[in-house]
Design a protein around this motif. Structure first.
Motif, PDB file in Angstrom:
ATOM      1  N   SER A  59     -31.142  12.515 100.119  1.00  0.00           N
ATOM      2  CA  SER A  59     -29.748  12.389 100.530  1.00  0.00           C
ATOM      3  C   SER A  59     -29.054  11.363  99.654  1.00  0.00           C
ATOM      4  O   SER A  59     -29.677  10.425  99.158  1.00  0.00           O
ATOM      5  N   ALA A 117     -30.198  12.714 108.205  1.00  0.00           N
ATOM      6  CA  ALA A 117     -28.852  12.518 107.672  1.00  0.00           C
ATOM      7  C   ALA A 117     -27.830  13.029 108.676  1.00  0.00           C
ATOM      8  O   ALA A 117     -27.973  14.128 109.222  1.00  0.00           O
ATOM      9  N   ILE A 125     -27.301   7.516 107.923  1.00  0.00           N
ATOM     10  CA  ILE A 125     -28.696   7.902 108.089  1.00  0.00           C
ATOM     11  C   ILE A 125     -29.181   7.368 109.427  1.00  0.00           C
ATOM     12  O   ILE A 125     -29.062   6.167 109.711  1.00  0.00           O
TER      13      ILE A 125
END
Length: 223
Positions: A83, A136, A141
């Motif tokens: 991510s 995510a 997060i």
């Protein structure tokens, strides 16, 4: 024979030829993440695909060979997430790619070096903190594990960290013990672990949380 990591045919369930063979004393693989031709592997191992790798590696999704990418964590890597243009690793480590990072790091997908992103999870009363789940959610997060501090803020075992800055958001479900697994579905965050309460409510081991407020929903299986 497959040691700790394998690839299975989705129709038959049979193992295909892909065979990286994660090895070492008490070796185990705890996390996997896919990104294009790469399979990122985290866990507790000292070698994989025939080369030395300490607890984290990147493998060719077709051949199983190890890429040169080698962050080398000093303890177990329990969770991986691709991510924000990097690879986020969570675990029990205190150093990764030669840099101090407590349980969390964002690694460059090319160089394996950690970015400045450094939420740093810890415990106030000693013991070994760890991160065991990463999900995510937009520009944040979600982090599950066993800790009491993260990003310099008081959070018990579950929190949300900004993807760009590493700062902790106000989202605070407050689990009284370990959060080992997280999943996101629409506006609900599902959390599983060893907790007995979440948000001051009696919720044993499994809870559904509002992704905006962090408050538990009426979904209460009581595992």
């Amino acid at each position: 024979i497959r040691n700790n990591v394998a690839a299975l045919d989705v129709r038959t369930g049979l193992a295909i030829d892909w065979n990286p063979n994660a090895a070492g004393a008490f070796a185990e693989v705890k996390s996997l993440a896919m990104a294009g031709p790469r399979v990122y592997v985290g866990g507790h191992f000292s070698s994989i695909a025939g080369v030395e790798r300490s607890n984290i590696a990147a493998l060719d999704a077709t051949t199983g060979a190890a890429f040169p990418w080698n962050p080398s964590a000093d303890a177990s890597v329990n969770a991986l997430l691709v991510s924000g243009g990097g690879v986020i690793a969570g675990g029990e480590f205190t150093r990764i790619s030669g840099q101090p990072r407590n349980c969390l790091a964002m690694l460059d997908a090319n160089t394996a070096l950690p970015s400045a992103w450094n939420p740093s999870a810890g415990l106030t009363a000693g013991g070994t903190p760890f991160v065991s789940a990463l999900v995510a959610r937009g520009n944040t997060i979600l982090v599950g594990g066993y800790y009491q501090l993260i990003g310099g803020q008081s959070r018990n075992n579950i929190s949300a960290v900004e993807l760009e800055t590493g700062l902790v958001t106000p989202w605070n479900p407050d689990a009284d013990f370990k959060v080992n697994a997280l999943a996101l579905s629409d506006s609900i965050v599902y959390a599983g672990g060893a907790f007995q309460t979440m948000g001051n409510q009696s919720l044993r081991n499994l809870a559904a949380l509002d992704s905006t407020t962090g408050r538990p929903t009426a979904w209460q299986p009581a595992v």
